[in-house]
Design a protein around this motif. Sequence first.
Motif, short mmCIF file in Angstrom:
data_model
loop_
_atom_site.label_atom_id
_atom_site.label_comp_id
_atom_site.label_asym_id
_atom_site.label_seq_id
_atom_site.Cartn_x
_atom_site.Cartn_y
_atom_site.Cartn_z
N GLU A 98 43.74 38.74 34.94
CA GLU A 98 43.35 37.69 35.88
C GLU A 98 43.92 38.10 37.23
O GLU A 98 45.15 38.16 37.39
CB GLU A 98 43.96 36.36 35.43
N THR A 100 43.36 38.89 41.77
CA THR A 100 42.75 38.65 43.06
C THR A 100 42.49 40.00 43.73
O THR A 100 43.38 40.86 43.74
CB THR A 100 43.68 37.79 43.94
N PHE A 109 39.68 36.21 39.61
CA PHE A 109 38.62 36.60 38.68
C PHE A 109 39.23 37.24 37.44
O PHE A 109 40.33 37.78 37.47
CB PHE A 109 37.65 37.58 39.35
N TYR A 111 38.87 40.18 34.64
CA TYR A 111 38.29 41.50 34.42
C TYR A 111 38.63 41.97 33.01
O TYR A 111 39.69 41.63 32.46
CB TYR A 111 38.80 42.51 35.45
#
Length: 122
Positions: A98, A100, A109, A111
């Motif tokens: 998780e 930025t 977001f 990934y």
Amino acid sequence: QVQLVESGGGLVQAGGSLRLSCAASGSIFSINAMGWYRQAPGQQRELVAAITSGGSTKYVDSVKGRFTISRDNAKNTVFLQLNSLKPEDTAVYYCNAELTTTQAMGATFMYWGQGTQVTVSS
């Protein structure tokens, strides 16, 4: 762009050990939580272990005492040490982060890595 690249999977006998690594690279501003999920054939993906940027960890009950998650914040890398492996640990293991990015610093977001196969023979 951000990439998560996993390594360290393989075939091992029951009772054996493996160490998985996942390195995040690209336009990363900061990483919050990182974790490992796994998915066995015909089953849903499940969270195995997670670790925050401060080092707090959590594990699914089935791996407590056998698996250890850790991370190197300076290298944007998370590890999963798998000990006392059992055949039921067989799955594809996915790394998750998780984070930025530098292009969107107001948002966070999730990934995923491409997955690494862990197979435990009985």
